[in-house]
Design a protein around this motif. Structure first.
Motif: not given
Length: 138
Positions: A61-65, A69-75
């Motif tokens: 993410t912009q904050s660096g975390s 999405h990387y884990w397939g847990r976001a849309a």
């Protein structure tokens, strides 16, 4: 099993429009079952266009975390009921509030949106989310 059937149903749902990358992620089974279930619930109420689950999103993410999405847990949802998501799209705002009011396992941990004045647990609004709804599960 159940995930395969739920993802298959989402792939066939005419109220869910997917980019080729989003479709491929669903077909490959990399999308979290909680997200698949939530999006099926959303599609009972709205027509949505999803641009990305995992493939095509940066790892960080912009904050660096590490992004969910990387884990397939976001849309990322860029259209709601045929209109692009923006601070002026009342249907997108309605959808956001419907999701924010969910309880238990159906309630995502992250809800990024363009409606800066709305506050609720897990909700955030910033420049990166001015044109879509981000729905993510920890």
């Amino acid at each position: 099993g159940a995930l395969v059937a739920a993802a298959r149903d989402l792939l066939r749902n005419p109220r869910v429009v997917l980019t080729p990358n989003a479709r491929a992620d669903l077909e490959a089974g990399v999308v979290d079952q909680r997200l698949v279930s939530l999006l099926a619930w959303v599609a009972e109420r709205h027509t949505i266009s999803i641009t990305v689950f995992k493939t095509g999103h940066s790892k960080f993410t912009q904050s660096g975390s590490v992004s969910l999405h990387y884990w397939g847990r976001a849309a990322d949802v860029f259209f709601v009921d045929g209109l692009p998501v923006s601070s002026l799209n009342r249907r997108a705002k309605t959808l956001l509030l419907e999701i924010a009011q969910l309880q238990g396992a159906m309630r995502p941990n992250e809800l990024g949106h363009p409606f800066g004045s709305i506050g609720f647990a897990g909700g955030f609004s910033d420049f990166d989310h001015r044109d879509h709804l981000h729905i993510g599960f920890d």
